[in-house]
Design a protein around this motif. Sequence first.
Motif, PDB file in Angstrom:
ATOM      1  N   ALA A  26       0.827  -1.205   0.000  1.00 56.66           N
ATOM      2  CA  ALA A  26       0.000   0.000   0.000  1.00 56.66           C
ATOM      3  C   ALA A  26       0.865   1.260   0.000  1.00 56.66           C
ATOM      4  CB  ALA A  26      -0.938  -0.005   1.204  1.00 56.66           C
ATOM      5  N   ALA A  27       1.917   1.265   0.811  1.00 56.57           N
ATOM      6  CA  ALA A  27       2.807   2.424   0.865  1.00 56.57           C
ATOM      7  C   ALA A  27       3.505   2.636  -0.480  1.00 56.57           C
ATOM      8  CB  ALA A  27       3.825   2.243   1.979  1.00 56.57           C
ATOM      9  N   ALA A  28       3.882   1.542  -1.134  1.00 62.00           N
ATOM     10  CA  ALA A  28       4.593   1.639  -2.413  1.00 62.00           C
ATOM     11  C   ALA A  28       3.716   2.222  -3.518  1.00 62.00           C
ATOM     12  CB  ALA A  28       5.120   0.274  -2.825  1.00 62.00           C
ATOM     13  N   VAL A  29       2.432   1.872  -3.517  1.00 57.90           N
ATOM     14  CA  VAL A  29       1.547   2.385  -4.571  1.00 57.90           C
ATOM     15  C   VAL A  29       0.792   3.637  -4.147  1.00 57.90           C
ATOM     16  CG1 VAL A  29       1.298   0.149  -5.710  1.00 57.90           C
ATOM     17  CG2 VAL A  29      -0.358   0.821  -3.986  1.00 57.90           C
ATOM     18  N   GLY A  30       0.938   4.037  -2.882  1.00 56.75           N
ATOM     19  CA  GLY A  30       0.354   5.298  -2.420  1.00 56.75           C
ATOM     20  C   GLY A  30      -1.116   5.244  -2.077  1.00 56.75           C
ATOM     21  N   VAL A  31      -1.566   4.119  -1.526  1.00 53.94           N
ATOM     22  CA  VAL A  31      -2.964   4.001  -1.099  1.00 53.94           C
ATOM     23  C   VAL A  31      -3.015   3.526   0.341  1.00 53.94           C
ATOM     24  CG1 VAL A  31      -3.838   3.548  -3.425  1.00 53.94           C
ATOM     25  CG2 VAL A  31      -3.192   1.634  -1.957  1.00 53.94           C
ATOM     26  N   ASN A  32      -4.193   3.580   0.923  1.00 59.40           N
ATOM     27  CA  ASN A  32      -4.403   3.096   2.282  1.00 59.40           C
ATOM     28  C   ASN A  32      -4.293   1.572   2.304  1.00 59.40           C
ATOM     29  OD1 ASN A  32      -5.873   2.230   4.736  1.00 59.40           O
ATOM     30  ND2 ASN A  32      -6.316   4.410   4.936  1.00 59.40           N
ATOM     31  N   THR A  33      -3.899   1.028   3.452  1.00 59.65           N
ATOM     32  CA  THR A  33      -3.761  -0.422   3.600  1.00 59.65           C
ATOM     33  C   THR A  33      -5.082  -1.139   3.322  1.00 59.65           C
ATOM     34  OG1 THR A  33      -2.068  -0.056   5.250  1.00 59.65           O
ATOM     35  CG2 THR A  33      -3.023  -2.239   5.187  1.00 59.65           C
ATOM     36  N   SER A  34      -6.186  -0.568   3.797  1.00 62.38           N
ATOM     37  CA  SER A  34      -7.479  -1.218   3.570  1.00 62.38           C
ATOM     38  C   SER A  34      -7.841  -1.233   2.089  1.00 62.38           C
ATOM     39  CB  SER A  34      -8.579  -0.533   4.387  1.00 62.38           C
ATOM     40  OG  SER A  34      -8.746   0.797   3.972  1.00 62.38           O
ATOM     41  N   THR A  35      -7.432  -0.202   1.349  1.00 66.54           N
ATOM     42  CA  THR A  35      -7.695  -0.168  -0.089  1.00 66.54           C
ATOM     43  C   THR A  35      -6.907  -1.257  -0.796  1.00 66.54           C
ATOM     44  OG1 THR A  35      -8.069   2.212   0.010  1.00 66.54           O
ATOM     45  CG2 THR A  35      -7.604   1.278  -2.158  1.00 66.54           C
ATOM     46  N   ALA A  36      -5.623  -1.373  -0.489  1.00 66.96           N
ATOM     47  CA  ALA A  36      -4.798  -2.415  -1.100  1.00 66.96           C
ATOM     48  C   ALA A  36      -5.339  -3.804  -0.764  1.00 66.96           C
ATOM     49  CB  ALA A  36      -3.353  -2.279  -0.640  1.00 66.96           C
ATOM     50  N   SER A  37      -5.751  -3.994   0.476  1.00 67.00           N
ATOM     51  CA  SER A  37      -6.310  -5.270   0.899  1.00 67.00           C
ATOM     52  C   SER A  37      -7.591  -5.583   0.127  1.00 67.00           C
ATOM     53  CB  SER A  37      -6.586  -5.249   2.398  1.00 67.00           C
ATOM     54  OG  SER A  37      -7.133  -6.462   2.817  1.00 67.00           O
ATOM     55  N   ARG A  38      -8.450  -4.574  -0.026  1.00 63.10           N
ATOM     56  CA  ARG A  38      -9.703  -4.757  -0.771  1.00 63.10           C
ATOM     57  C   ARG A  38      -9.415  -5.111  -2.234  1.00 63.10           C
ATOM     58  NH1 ARG A  38     -11.879   0.206  -0.966  1.00 63.10           N
ATOM     59  NH2 ARG A  38     -11.394   0.414  -3.153  1.00 63.10           N
ATOM     60  N   TRP A  39      -8.469  -4.415  -2.847  1.00 61.69           N
ATOM     61  CA  TRP A  39      -8.104  -4.712  -4.230  1.00 61.69           C
ATOM     62  C   TRP A  39      -7.650  -6.160  -4.372  1.00 61.69           C
ATOM     63  CZ3 TRP A  39      -4.534   0.054  -5.535  1.00 61.69           C
ATOM     64  CH2 TRP A  39      -5.321   1.178  -5.735  1.00 61.69           C
ATOM     65  N   LEU A  40      -6.787  -6.590  -3.486  1.00 63.60           N
ATOM     66  CA  LEU A  40      -6.274  -7.955  -3.578  1.00 63.60           C
ATOM     67  C   LEU A  40      -7.393  -8.985  -3.435  1.00 63.60           C
ATOM     68  CD1 LEU A  40      -2.961  -7.449  -1.596  1.00 63.60           C
ATOM     69  CD2 LEU A  40      -3.185  -7.914  -4.049  1.00 63.60           C
ATOM     70  N   ARG A  41      -8.353  -8.706  -2.550  1.00 65.61           N
ATOM     71  CA  ARG A  41      -9.509  -9.612  -2.426  1.00 65.61           C
ATOM     72  C   ARG A  41     -10.327  -9.613  -3.710  1.00 65.61           C
ATOM     73  NH1 ARG A  41     -10.054  -7.184   2.513  1.00 65.61           N
ATOM     74  NH2 ARG A  41     -11.825  -5.988   1.761  1.00 65.61           N
ATOM     75  N   GLU A  42     -10.578  -8.404  -4.263  1.00 70.78           N
ATOM     76  CA  GLU A  42     -11.373  -8.296  -5.489  1.00 70.78           C
ATOM     77  C   GLU A  42     -10.696  -9.002  -6.659  1.00 70.78           C
ATOM     78  OE1 GLU A  42     -11.974  -4.107  -6.096  1.00 70.78           O
ATOM     79  OE2 GLU A  42     -13.438  -3.955  -4.471  1.00 70.78           O
ATOM     80  N   TRP A  43      -9.373  -8.908  -6.712  1.00 68.89           N
ATOM     81  CA  TRP A  43      -8.617  -9.537  -7.797  1.00 68.89           C
ATOM     82  C   TRP A  43      -8.318 -10.997  -7.503  1.00 68.89           C
ATOM     83  CZ3 TRP A  43      -4.731  -4.955  -7.491  1.00 68.89           C
ATOM     84  CH2 TRP A  43      -5.320  -3.808  -8.027  1.00 68.89           C
ATOM     85  N   GLU A  44      -8.770 -11.477  -6.367  1.00 69.79           N
ATOM     86  CA  GLU A  44      -8.583 -12.857  -5.927  1.00 69.79           C
ATOM     87  C   GLU A  44      -7.114 -13.257  -5.903  1.00 69.79           C
ATOM     88  OE1 GLU A  44     -11.180 -15.309  -8.273  1.00 69.79           O
ATOM     89  OE2 GLU A  44     -12.967 -14.332  -7.508  1.00 69.79           O
ATOM     90  N   VAL A  45      -6.295 -12.317  -5.399  1.00 76.15           N
ATOM     91  CA  VAL A  45      -4.864 -12.579  -5.242  1.00 76.15           C
ATOM     92  C   VAL A  45      -4.647 -13.121  -3.839  1.00 76.15           C
ATOM     93  CG1 VAL A  45      -2.568 -11.541  -5.167  1.00 76.15           C
ATOM     94  CG2 VAL A  45      -4.247 -10.751  -6.857  1.00 76.15           C
ATOM     95  N   GLU A  46      -3.999 -14.269  -3.748  1.00 74.44           N
ATOM     96  CA  GLU A  46      -3.749 -14.884  -2.452  1.00 74.44           C
ATOM     97  C   GLU A  46      -2.549 -14.210  -1.796  1.00 74.44           C
ATOM     98  OE1 GLU A  46      -5.067 -17.070   0.472  1.00 74.44           O
ATOM     99  OE2 GLU A  46      -5.997 -17.074  -1.496  1.00 74.44           O
ATOM    100  N   VAL A  47      -2.752 -13.725  -0.581  1.00 69.99           N
ATOM    101  CA  VAL A  47      -1.700 -13.052   0.166  1.00 69.99           C
ATOM    102  C   VAL A  47      -1.229 -13.990   1.265  1.00 69.99           C
ATOM    103  CG1 VAL A  47      -1.098 -11.061   1.569  1.00 69.99           C
ATOM    104  CG2 VAL A  47      -2.761 -10.827  -0.274  1.00 69.99           C
ATOM    105  N   GLY A  48      -0.024 -14.500   1.142  1.00 70.92           N
ATOM    106  CA  GLY A  48       0.506 -15.400   2.171  1.00 70.92           C
ATOM    107  C   GLY A  48      -0.396 -16.607   2.333  1.00 70.92           C
ATOM    108  N   GLN A  49      -0.557 -17.019   3.571  1.00 72.42           N
ATOM    109  CA  GLN A  49      -1.426 -18.146   3.881  1.00 72.42           C
ATOM    110  C   GLN A  49      -2.550 -17.646   4.771  1.00 72.42           C
ATOM    111  OE1 GLN A  49       0.943 -21.274   5.508  1.00 72.42           O
ATOM    112  NE2 GLN A  49       2.042 -21.597   3.618  1.00 72.42           N
TER     113      GLN A  49
END
Length: 113
Positions: A26-49
């Motif tokens: 989130a810091a690298a792309v300049g958005v809030n952590t919750s926004t990055a988290s939401r994007w990853l869920r929407e894109w169905e990207v698996e984050v860790g385990q």
Amino acid sequence: MVEDKARLRDETTLGCGAGQSIADIAAAVGVNTSTASRWLREWEVEVGQREDARAANLWRPWKRDDIDFAVTRTDLTVAERAAALGRSVASIEERLRKYRSTETNGPDSRRTR
């Protein structure tokens, strides 16, 4: 505009693939952590385990025996109590806070003037 979104998606998913935390991404792309988290869920990207990150009984109600164990077993650390009950440390800590607040703020603890 579309190119910006594609660039953000690429940067976000690449960071995730590189093992970065959501906060770092989130810091690298300049958005809030919750926004990055939401994007990853929407894109169905698996984050860790994610399956291992949460307790197996998430959202299950507490049983009276489990509450008693969590509150009274002071010979065990909070982490040991959590492991024994199959719950997260945070859930045990929350239960302890609730117990202490009812213990100190209950009707019997009021001062008489």
